[in-house]
Design a protein around this motif. Structure first.
Motif, mmCIF file in Angstrom:
data_model
loop_
_atom_site.group_PDB
_atom_site.id
_atom_site.type_symbol
_atom_site.label_atom_id
_atom_site.label_comp_id
_atom_site.label_asym_id
_atom_site.label_seq_id
_atom_site.Cartn_x
_atom_site.Cartn_y
_atom_site.Cartn_z
ATOM 1 N N VAL A 108 0.854 -1.116 0.064
ATOM 2 C CA VAL A 108 0.087 0.021 -0.065
ATOM 3 C C VAL A 108 0.952 1.272 -0.054
ATOM 4 N N GLY A 109 2.114 1.263 0.318
ATOM 5 C CA GLY A 109 2.980 2.214 0.344
ATOM 6 C C GLY A 109 2.766 3.351 1.296
ATOM 7 N N PRO A 110 3.293 4.836 1.143
ATOM 8 C CA PRO A 110 3.088 5.710 2.040
ATOM 9 C C PRO A 110 1.829 6.287 2.031
ATOM 10 N N THR A 111 1.192 6.370 0.920
ATOM 11 C CA THR A 111 -0.282 6.933 0.631
ATOM 12 C C THR A 111 -1.381 5.931 1.118
ATOM 13 N N GLY A 112 -0.933 4.631 1.576
ATOM 14 C CA GLY A 112 -2.003 3.613 2.088
ATOM 15 C C GLY A 112 -1.951 3.620 3.441
ATOM 16 N N LYS A 113 -2.931 2.675 4.030
ATOM 17 C CA LYS A 113 -3.005 2.735 5.447
ATOM 18 C C LYS A 113 -3.165 0.957 5.660
ATOM 19 N N VAL A 114 -2.631 0.512 6.823
ATOM 20 C CA VAL A 114 -2.897 -0.947 7.036
ATOM 21 C C VAL A 114 -3.206 -0.788 8.389
ATOM 22 N N VAL A 115 -4.587 -1.113 8.823
ATOM 23 C CA VAL A 115 -5.122 -1.190 10.460
ATOM 24 C C VAL A 115 -4.964 -2.643 10.807
ATOM 25 N N ALA A 116 -3.964 -2.868 11.527
ATOM 26 C CA ALA A 116 -3.896 -4.464 12.117
ATOM 27 C C ALA A 116 -4.317 -4.400 13.469
ATOM 28 N N THR A 117 -5.361 -5.397 13.733
ATOM 29 C CA THR A 117 -6.049 -5.460 14.783
ATOM 30 C C THR A 117 -5.883 -6.785 15.588
ATOM 31 N N ASP A 118 -6.006 -6.976 16.773
ATOM 32 C CA ASP A 118 -5.985 -8.354 17.467
ATOM 33 C C ASP A 118 -6.469 -8.011 19.049
ATOM 34 N N ILE A 119 -7.056 -8.795 19.531
ATOM 35 C CA ILE A 119 -7.365 -8.982 21.110
ATOM 36 C C ILE A 119 -6.141 -8.829 21.826
ATOM 37 N N ASP A 120 -4.784 -9.440 21.040
ATOM 38 C CA ASP A 120 -3.544 -9.310 21.723
ATOM 39 C C ASP A 120 -2.656 -8.936 21.030
ATOM 40 N N THR A 121 -1.960 -7.853 20.993
ATOM 41 C CA THR A 121 -1.212 -7.124 20.138
ATOM 42 C C THR A 121 0.392 -7.468 20.283
ATOM 43 N N ARG B 56 2.550 -9.521 19.517
ATOM 44 C CA ARG B 56 3.314 -10.220 18.252
ATOM 45 C C ARG B 56 3.530 -9.190 17.346
ATOM 46 N N VAL B 57 2.326 -8.274 16.912
ATOM 47 C CA VAL B 57 2.346 -7.598 15.791
ATOM 48 C C VAL B 57 2.582 -6.197 16.102
ATOM 49 N N ALA B 58 2.975 -5.974 17.463
ATOM 50 C CA ALA B 58 3.290 -4.478 17.720
ATOM 51 C C ALA B 58 4.631 -4.001 17.120
#
Length: 264
Positions: free
Chosen positions: A64-77, A79-81
């Motif tokens: 998605v690059g700098p003009t995009g956005k990825v919202v990463a969700t989890d009940i326990d973050t 590992r993804v933080a």
């Protein structure tokens, strides 16, 4: 991965990182192929549901690059933080109980998540609600009941023990609300929800070092539950882990069924 308080495979346990690494090795190529096919690219807004680890989130961020956005969700973050820098935003969120993010997304993706969510119908509705018109939904989930064996070629005592432990693992999952035949229903659920151009396929690894790594980490993670439920003894588990480490068994996973479609 999203969980309830009764979720069997807690992201906070030490073995979770090893499981995520093995799952990435096994399933990332399939996931990336589907995401490429859906056209994800610069400027896209993506919701990664139950993100778990960082491999898919980091791949999406590059796309998605700098003009995009990825919202990463989890009940326990936990590992993804580490992936939480632009264009990635990491949020604590339970897809089975909470409203979706307020944004409108071009793509929503979840892998090996909904099978574990007690209110998976609500979760699926939430994901579809978050799509913009014409947005794509990709859900990839296991169907353990479709192929319930760890060793499809059950030709000796090592394989018999492995399959007995796998049956016990499935029973523990079911006791915690997992739907062990959910994957096969997803194409119909997509159509019933009004999604268009619905397609699906399945990936079923039969043997690989990653299958062995996943099995070893999983059994060590649920060892106490297997023993306390009377499914296996400590000696059974030690013997099985030794058999896995020897590398002489063909270890499989449940099929991962990938389903995709577009919002009208």
């Amino acid at each position: 991965m999203t969980r309830t308080d009764g979720y069997l495979l807690d992201n906070g346990q030490a073995e979770a990182g090893q499981r995520f690494d093995a799952l990435a090795t096994l399933f990332d190529p399939t996931t990336f192929r589907h995401l490429e096919g859906l056209g994800v690219g610069p400027g896209w807004r993506v919701w990664e549901v139950g993100a778990g680890g960082t491999s898919v989130v980091s791949w999406l961020a590059k796309k998605v690059g700098p003009t995009g956005k990825v919202v990463a969700t989890d009940i326990d973050t936990t590992r993804v933080a580490a992936a939480g820098r632009p264009p990635v935003e990491v949020r604590v969120h339970d897809v089975g109980t909470e409203e979706p993010p307020a944004e409108s997304f071009d793509l929503v993706h979840a892998r090996l998540v909904l099978v574990h969510v007690p209110d998976r119908e609500r979760a699926l509705r939430s994901m579809i609600k978050a799509l913009r018109p014409g947005g794509r939904l990709l859900v990839e989930d296991a169907d353990p009941a479709l192929q319930p064996l760890l060793c499809p070629d059950e030709h000796g005592p090592e394989q018999q023990l492995a399959n007995r432990l796998r049956h016990g693992f499935r029973a523990l999952l079911a006791d915690r609300g997992a739907d062990l035949s959910y994957g096969r229903r997803l194409p119909r659920l997509f159509r019933e929800a009004g999604l268009r151009r619905v397609e699906a396929d399945a990936y079923f690894p039969v043997t690989s070092p990653a299958c062995a790594a996943l099995e070893s980490a999983t059994v060590r993670q649920i060892r106490d539950q297997l023993v306390s439920a009377g499914i296996a003894t400590e000696a059974d588990i030690d013997r099985h882990l030794s058999n896995v480490a020897a590398g002489s068994m063909d270890l499989a996973t449940a099929p991962m069924i990938s389903v995709w479609g577009r919002k009208a």
